[in-house]
Motif scaffolding. Structure first.
Motif, short mmCIF file in Angstrom:
data_model
loop_
_atom_site.label_atom_id
_atom_site.label_comp_id
_atom_site.label_asym_id
_atom_site.label_seq_id
_atom_site.Cartn_x
_atom_site.Cartn_y
_atom_site.Cartn_z
N TRP A 494 1.09 -1.12 -0.24
CA TRP A 494 -0.55 0.11 -0.05
C TRP A 494 0.80 0.98 0.31
CZ3 TRP A 494 -4.87 1.35 -0.07
CH2 TRP A 494 -5.29 2.87 0.54
N ASP A 495 0.80 2.34 -1.35
CA ASP A 495 1.37 3.69 -0.61
C ASP A 495 0.61 4.69 -1.20
OD1 ASP A 495 1.03 2.99 -3.75
OD2 ASP A 495 2.80 3.12 -4.28
N ALA A 496 -0.99 4.34 -1.42
CA ALA A 496 -2.17 4.86 -1.79
C ALA A 496 -2.18 5.66 -2.66
CB ALA A 496 -2.38 6.47 -0.22
N GLU A 497 -1.10 5.33 -3.73
CA GLU A 497 -1.28 6.03 -5.35
C GLU A 497 -1.84 4.88 -6.18
OE1 GLU A 497 2.43 7.58 -5.55
OE2 GLU A 497 1.57 10.32 -4.89
N SER A 498 -0.98 3.43 -5.96
CA SER A 498 -1.11 2.45 -6.97
C SER A 498 -2.39 1.51 -6.60
CB SER A 498 0.00 0.80 -6.55
OG SER A 498 1.27 1.66 -6.71
N TRP A 499 -3.30 1.51 -5.20
CA TRP A 499 -4.81 0.74 -5.41
C TRP A 499 -5.26 1.86 -4.62
CZ3 TRP A 499 -5.38 -2.22 -1.05
CH2 TRP A 499 -4.37 -2.74 -0.95
N HIS A 500 -6.52 1.30 -4.28
CA HIS A 500 -7.72 2.18 -2.97
C HIS A 500 -7.86 1.37 -2.60
CE1 HIS A 500 -7.07 7.49 -4.46
NE2 HIS A 500 -6.05 6.82 -3.59
N ARG A 501 -8.91 1.09 -1.94
CA ARG A 501 -9.53 0.29 -1.41
C ARG A 501 -11.34 0.55 -1.56
NH1 ARG A 501 -8.06 2.79 4.41
NH2 ARG A 501 -7.74 3.90 3.00
N GLU A 502 -12.08 -0.04 -2.52
CA GLU A 502 -12.93 0.13 -3.37
C GLU A 502 -14.34 -0.89 -2.61
OE1 GLU A 502 -16.43 -0.27 -6.36
OE2 GLU A 502 -15.28 1.23 -5.31
N HIS A 503 -15.24 0.22 -2.09
CA HIS A 503 -16.19 -0.41 -1.41
C HIS A 503 -17.49 -1.08 -2.56
CE1 HIS A 503 -15.78 2.32 1.55
NE2 HIS A 503 -16.08 1.68 2.71
N VAL A 504 -17.63 -2.41 -2.70
CA VAL A 504 -18.81 -2.93 -3.43
C VAL A 504 -20.46 -2.38 -3.69
CG1 VAL A 504 -19.03 -4.76 -5.20
CG2 VAL A 504 -16.83 -5.08 -4.07
N TRP A 505 -20.36 -2.79 -2.21
CA TRP A 505 -21.61 -1.42 -1.88
C TRP A 505 -21.18 -0.34 -1.57
CZ3 TRP A 505 -26.41 -5.12 -1.13
CH2 TRP A 505 -27.49 -3.80 -0.62
N PRO A 506 -21.47 0.42 -2.24
CA PRO A 506 -21.09 1.86 -2.19
C PRO A 506 -21.34 2.12 -0.49
CG PRO A 506 -21.75 1.85 -4.07
CD PRO A 506 -22.17 0.60 -3.20
N ASN A 507 -19.97 3.19 -0.06
CA ASN A 507 -20.60 3.42 1.21
C ASN A 507 -21.18 4.06 1.67
OD1 ASN A 507 -17.50 5.00 3.80
ND2 ASN A 507 -19.79 4.28 3.33
N SER A 508 -21.39 5.58 0.43
CA SER A 508 -23.00 6.18 0.39
C SER A 508 -24.18 4.98 0.95
CB SER A 508 -22.51 6.82 -0.49
OG SER A 508 -22.26 7.17 -1.68
N ARG A 509 -23.45 4.87 0.03
CA ARG A 509 -25.21 3.38 0.06
C ARG A 509 -25.48 2.59 1.17
NH1 ARG A 509 -27.99 4.46 -4.93
NH2 ARG A 509 -26.19 5.42 -6.54
N LEU A 510 -24.71 2.36 2.92
CA LEU A 510 -24.10 1.36 3.38
C LEU A 510 -25.34 1.93 4.99
CD1 LEU A 510 -20.91 0.04 3.56
CD2 LEU A 510 -23.15 -0.92 2.31
N GLY A 511 -25.43 3.27 4.58
CA GLY A 511 -26.63 3.39 5.98
C GLY A 511 -25.83 4.26 6.94
N VAL A 512 -24.39 4.32 7.07
CA VAL A 512 -23.70 4.44 8.46
C VAL A 512 -22.81 6.01 7.25
CG1 VAL A 512 -23.24 2.99 9.60
CG2 VAL A 512 -21.49 3.14 7.25
N ALA A 513 -22.07 6.94 7.75
CA ALA A 513 -21.28 7.89 7.83
C ALA A 513 -20.35 6.82 7.05
CB ALA A 513 -20.99 9.00 9.04
N ARG A 514 -19.71 7.89 6.51
CA ARG A 514 -18.54 7.99 5.45
C ARG A 514 -17.32 7.48 6.69
NH1 ARG A 514 -16.17 9.37 1.10
NH2 ARG A 514 -17.99 11.09 0.15
#
Length: 656
Positions: A494-514
């Protein structure tokens, strides 16, 4: 269901009940299929006869205060004392019955009444504090008829309309960042991604030196420049951030501003940056009114340092208002259930040993051989009410019954189940899934939910950076991870540039804060996180899945099966989530709220689960996550469990 052999029962000897019938006009005749006295279980048919110059409207239960049918003929089994009214209107008029889901909306209900057919009318949903009108809903046709307010239309028939409101909920944090996952080492103008959202940094960088004042390990350092969100927040309730001087420089004044277009900026604070402290600005309704803005408008934030004295900014947090729809009122009540009272003391019903209740799609079903023995008359032939259609998976209730010499009934109701493949109920499970043998539908769902929730230890969102390096390792290159959707192989560490963490079920659609780096929640569940190329992460955003990529939908490419099985897992693990076949555009008003905890497309998941089988990559990923989080994705281990759980859903693919 269909009926064979005999008609529904018309005589019982159950508990006495009273049925009272009336009409709202004089001269109305109500015919009943049998005379009283009545008993519980009696099967009743009522016919409201035509009345000159009047039109039948509905049957109204005077005790339950509900409409029980809109046809002049109604059939039902008596189960209690019942008072029904046949309601008519003049043939030249139509009745407008208005309801609402808001207890405070009294004026809208008062617009109910009888109107001349052909007249033009306008109805208005009044303005209510902390609520907003959403739409007019037709309760009879189960459709939304208009979002207009006022709503004008021509009266051509009686209507049952519901004025649907949304209620303002307390402010909720919908975005927060401490810039911990961001990297920028120069003052040159450029973008960063901070907790999945883009920021523009001009004469600013992400600092981690000893002189950088910060809450955790990083903060933004601004020279003679500014930082600015490249995303707008709607329904803004408040914003806050920490600010202070870079310890190598003297105190200086900075400016906080907001804008709707990133061109015209409105100052909300002029602050002296010295020791690290908090700034909060609350967006009152009066502030929006003064600016001439609607409170739902999207706002950008800019923080400017106009001198060469450097300042630090950290822990930016946005709260916003959101609205939630409450339960709609019950207008119609179903009383059309047939009854076969099992009240015979002379007859017992039984079935042969080869009687079975589970069938596969397309298998031949015939009514079971029913044994009925009268203690005086001997064997009697059973009648059958209902049938089973094995071309349509689901549950079917079939009643076997006989009528004894006294006119009483002996009956037994059998629930038959049609599955895509009933043989799957015979699978024997051991170890982790022990105990789900023979289960299907809701029982299987609840059993799996108990299994995967029990003992699960959610890791932090920061931990996921290390764990995904193991879980998503490229099968062909141990030094790389395989990214979702595009299958690009990128450096594993992990270097924060090569790849990120994808929420397959998006974070904004999980019913909780970011999600924050230290969070252990639904938003940090490893089964829902995948390594992803940053640019792909941005383009996918929080779009729902579909067979094509558009402004609102996203096609996951080769990973359709992986996606389907992850979404299935999330539905089982977290009961607050739901899926639909509707396209759900990005809605800032419901993002990060339970009202927006939905995904799509539901039907495609079953097709994708079938056509894209489980891969060795998924199996390894499931095993790695199990070693950290101590729960598994059942749909990777047994993909067919989806067909057993949702066996009666039209989305389930049935064989050709």
């Amino acid at each position: 269901p269909s009926t064979s052999t005999t008609n529904p029962p018309t005589t019982t000897t159950g508990v006495p009940v009273i049925m009272t019938l009336e009409a709202n006009i004089e001269g109305a005749t109500i015919n009943v299929n049998k005379e009283g006295p009545y008993h519980a279980g009696d099967f009743i048919t009522l016919v409201a006869e035509e009345v000159q110059d009047n039109t039948f409207l509905h049957w109204f239960d005077l005790d339950q205060e509900s409409i029980v049918g809109t046809q002049s003929t109604i059939s039902f089994a008596l189960t209690r004392n019942t008072r029904l009214q046949a309601v008519y209107v003049l043939s030249t008029e139509a009745r407008l019955s208005i309801y609402t889901n808001s207890p405070e909306a009294s004026e809208v209900i008062n617009q109910s009444g009888d109107y001349d057919i052909g007249s033009n009318i306008t109805i208005i949903a009044e303005t209510i504090d902390n609520q907003r009108f959403l739409h007019w809903y037709d309760a009879l046709s189960d459709t939304i008829v208009s979002t207009d307010n006022p709503y004008s239309f021509t009266v051509d028939s009686s209507l049952y309309l519901v004025a649907v409101y949304e209620r303002l909920q307390p402010p909720t944090v919908t975005y927060a960042t401490g810039f911990e996952d961001s990297v920028k080492s120069s003052y040159d103008s450029g973008q960063i991604i901070a907790d999945d959202e883009p920021w523009l940094l001009n004469e600013a960088l992400v600092g981690s030196l000893e002189n950088d004042q910060k809450i955790d390990s990083k903060s933004v350092r601004i020279g003679n420049g500014y930082i600015q969100t490249e995303f707008a927040m709607t329904g803004m309730a408040s914003l806050s951030f920490m600010y202070g001087r870079y310890l190598g420089d003297t105190a200086s004044v900075i400016t906080a501003e907001v804008s709707i277009d990133k061109t015209n900026w409105i100052t909300i604070g002029e602050l002296l940056a010295d020791a690290m402290q908090n700034f909060t600005f609350v967006f009152e309704a009066s502030w929006f009114d003064a600016q001439g803005f609607n409170s739902d408008v999207g706002l950008y934030l800019r923080i400017t340092s106009p001198t060469t004295q450097r300042v630090n900014i950290d822990n930016v947090e946005f709260e916003r208002h959101f609205y939630e729809t409450t339960t709609l009122p019950v207008i119609f009540m179903d009383v059309s259930e047939l009854a076969f009272p099992d009240n015979s003391e002379r007859v017992e019903i039984s079935f042969t040993a080869n009687h079975k209740e589970f069938f596969s799609y397309g298998e031949t079903w015939e009514a079971s051989y029913c044994l009925a023995e009268d203690n005086e008359l001997g064997s009697m032939a059973c009648s059958v009410y209902g049938s089973v259609d094995t071309s349509d998976p689901g549950t079917y209730e079939v009643t076997y019954y006989v009528i004894d010499i006294d006119g009483n009934y002996a009956s037994e109701k059998i629930t038959y189940v049609v599955l895509k493949d009933a043989s799957l109920l015979d699978v024997d499970y051991t170890g982790y899934y022990d105990g789900i043998e023979g289960l299907y539908g809701e029982e299987l769902l609840q059993a799996l939910r108990l299994i995967i929730q029990t003992g699960a230890v959610l890791q932090t969102y920061d931990d996921a950076r290390v764990i995904l390096a193991d879980a998503d390792v490229d099968p062909g290159d141990a030094n790389s991870v395989l990214t979702i959707y595009t299958h690009e192989s990128v450096p594993r560490i992990w270097d924060a540039e090569s790849w990120h963490r994808e929420h397959v079920w998006p974070n904004s659609r999980l019913g909780v804060a970011r999600v924050d780096g230290s969070d252990r929640s639904i938003a940090s569940d490893l089964h829902n996180l995948r390594a992803i190329v940053p640019s792909v992460n941005s383009s996918r955003s929080n779009k729902v899945f579909s067979s094509v990529t558009t402004t609102d939908t996203y096609y996951p490419g080769e990973d359709i099966g992986d996606v389907a099985r992850i979404l299935f897992y999330m539905l089982i693990m977290y009961p607050e989530l739901s899926m639909t076949d509707e396209i759900l555009p990005n809605d800032p008003l419901t993002n990060y709220t339970l009202a927006g905890a939905k995904m799509a497309m539901w039907t495609l998941c079953f097709d994708w689960n079938d056509t894209d089988p489980v891969s060795a990559f998924e199996i390894n990923r499931n095993n790695v996550i199990y070693s950290y989080q101590f729960n598994r994705n059942p749909f990777i281990d047994y993909p067919y469990l989806a067909d057993l759980i949702w066996f009666d859903d039209p989305a389930v693919n049935i064989p050709d």
